[in-house]
Design a protein around this motif. Structure first.
Motif, PDB file in Angstrom:
ATOM      1  N   ALA A   1       0.831  -1.205   0.000  1.00 29.74           N
ATOM      2  CA  ALA A   1       0.000   0.000   0.000  1.00 29.74           C
ATOM      3  C   ALA A   1       0.866   1.256   0.000  1.00 29.74           C
ATOM      4  O   ALA A   1       0.552   2.238  -0.678  1.00 29.74           O
ATOM      5  CB  ALA A   1      -0.926   0.000   1.216  1.00 29.74           C
ATOM      6  N   ALA A   2       1.962   1.237   0.740  1.00 26.08           N
ATOM      7  CA  ALA A   2       2.849   2.398   0.816  1.00 26.08           C
ATOM      8  C   ALA A   2       3.486   2.704  -0.535  1.00 26.08           C
ATOM      9  O   ALA A   2       3.855   3.854  -0.794  1.00 26.08           O
ATOM     10  CB  ALA A   2       3.927   2.162   1.867  1.00 26.08           C
ATOM     11  N   ASN A   3       3.589   1.691  -1.406  1.00 22.86           N
ATOM     12  CA  ASN A   3       4.191   1.891  -2.720  1.00 22.86           C
ATOM     13  C   ASN A   3       3.203   2.359  -3.775  1.00 22.86           C
ATOM     14  O   ASN A   3       3.608   2.661  -4.891  1.00 22.86           O
ATOM     15  CB  ASN A   3       4.880   0.606  -3.182  1.00 22.86           C
ATOM     16  N   CYS A   4       1.928   2.408  -3.453  1.00 19.43           N
ATOM     17  CA  CYS A   4       0.919   2.870  -4.405  1.00 19.43           C
ATOM     18  C   CYS A   4       1.023   4.387  -4.536  1.00 19.43           C
ATOM     19  O   CYS A   4       0.952   5.107  -3.547  1.00 19.43           O
ATOM     20  CB  CYS A   4      -0.488   2.493  -3.932  1.00 19.43           C
ATOM     21  N   LYS A   5       1.187   4.859  -5.755  1.00 16.68           N
ATOM     22  CA  LYS A   5       1.359   6.298  -5.989  1.00 16.68           C
ATOM     23  C   LYS A   5       0.155   6.940  -6.665  1.00 16.68           C
ATOM     24  O   LYS A   5      -0.255   8.014  -6.301  1.00 16.68           O
ATOM     25  CB  LYS A   5       2.619   6.558  -6.829  1.00 16.68           C
ATOM     26  N   THR A   6      -0.406   6.277  -7.659  1.00 12.33           N
ATOM     27  CA  THR A   6      -1.507   6.876  -8.411  1.00 12.33           C
ATOM     28  C   THR A   6      -2.852   6.464  -7.805  1.00 12.33           C
ATOM     29  O   THR A   6      -2.941   5.486  -7.050  1.00 12.33           O
ATOM     30  CB  THR A   6      -1.481   6.428  -9.887  1.00 12.33           C
ATOM     31  N   ILE A   7      -3.876   7.190  -8.159  1.00 12.94           N
ATOM     32  CA  ILE A   7      -5.231   6.865  -7.707  1.00 12.94           C
ATOM     33  C   ILE A   7      -5.605   5.461  -8.167  1.00 12.94           C
ATOM     34  O   ILE A   7      -6.171   4.684  -7.411  1.00 12.94           O
ATOM     35  CB  ILE A   7      -6.245   7.894  -8.234  1.00 12.94           C
ATOM     36  N   GLU A   8      -5.247   5.130  -9.408  1.00 12.44           N
ATOM     37  CA  GLU A   8      -5.576   3.819  -9.945  1.00 12.44           C
ATOM     38  C   GLU A   8      -4.898   2.716  -9.142  1.00 12.44           C
ATOM     39  O   GLU A   8      -5.521   1.697  -8.834  1.00 12.44           O
ATOM     40  CB  GLU A   8      -5.181   3.726 -11.424  1.00 12.44           C
ATOM     41  N   GLU A   9      -3.617   2.897  -8.801  1.00 10.79           N
ATOM     42  CA  GLU A   9      -2.905   1.897  -8.000  1.00 10.79           C
ATOM     43  C   GLU A   9      -3.548   1.736  -6.628  1.00 10.79           C
ATOM     44  O   GLU A   9      -3.681   0.629  -6.120  1.00 10.79           O
ATOM     45  CB  GLU A   9      -1.434   2.289  -7.833  1.00 10.79           C
ATOM     46  N   LYS A  10      -3.949   2.844  -6.029  1.00  7.36           N
ATOM     47  CA  LYS A  10      -4.568   2.801  -4.700  1.00  7.36           C
ATOM     48  C   LYS A  10      -5.903   2.079  -4.747  1.00  7.36           C
ATOM     49  O   LYS A  10      -6.192   1.226  -3.903  1.00  7.36           O
ATOM     50  CB  LYS A  10      -4.729   4.214  -4.150  1.00  7.36           C
ATOM     51  N   LEU A  11      -6.726   2.416  -5.741  1.00  8.43           N
ATOM     52  CA  LEU A  11      -8.026   1.762  -5.858  1.00  8.43           C
ATOM     53  C   LEU A  11      -7.869   0.284  -6.209  1.00  8.43           C
ATOM     54  O   LEU A  11      -8.613  -0.561  -5.710  1.00  8.43           O
ATOM     55  CB  LEU A  11      -8.900   2.484  -6.877  1.00  8.43           C
ATOM     56  N   ASP A  12      -6.888  -0.051  -7.047  1.00  9.74           N
ATOM     57  CA  ASP A  12      -6.614  -1.459  -7.359  1.00  9.74           C
ATOM     58  C   ASP A  12      -6.207  -2.220  -6.105  1.00  9.74           C
ATOM     59  O   ASP A  12      -6.646  -3.350  -5.884  1.00  9.74           O
ATOM     60  CB  ASP A  12      -5.521  -1.584  -8.420  1.00  9.74           C
ATOM     61  N   PHE A  13      -5.361  -1.608  -5.270  1.00 11.05           N
ATOM     62  CA  PHE A  13      -4.949  -2.254  -4.024  1.00 11.05           C
ATOM     63  C   PHE A  13      -6.155  -2.525  -3.131  1.00 11.05           C
ATOM     64  O   PHE A  13      -6.312  -3.620  -2.603  1.00 11.05           O
ATOM     65  CB  PHE A  13      -3.945  -1.381  -3.267  1.00 11.05           C
TER      66      PHE A  13
END
Length: 78
Positions: free
Chosen positions: A14-26
């Motif tokens: 989760a800490a490595n998620c940078k974009t909104i898309e990465e965060k929502l995918d996580f």
């Protein structure tokens, strides 16, 4: 969201998620439940100038997911 229920690996991911898309995918991949307020924010919300506050350091964030990912980083401080 119950951040304490996430594994250390999930918190690191989760800490490595940078974009909104990465965060929502996580959040989707890890089946993190979203409150009605969070779903409202994703869908465009009410247009009000709301903000979210980190329970650990009281930092303010425009988006709930930024606040949640910020709060996850605090878990490594304990």
């Amino acid at each position: 969201m119950k951040v304490k229920k996430l594994s250390e690996e999930q918190i690191a991911e989760a800490a490595n998620c940078k974009t909104i898309e990465e965060k929502l995918d996580f959040l989707s991949k890890n089946m993190v439940p979203l409150s009605p307020e969070m779903l409202d924010q994703i869908s465009g919300g009410s247009g009000e100038d709301d903000y979210y506050i980190c329970v650990h350091c009281k930092a303010k964030f425009e988006h709930w997911y930024d606040m949640m990912f910020h709060a996850m980083r605090h878990l490594g401080d304990y």
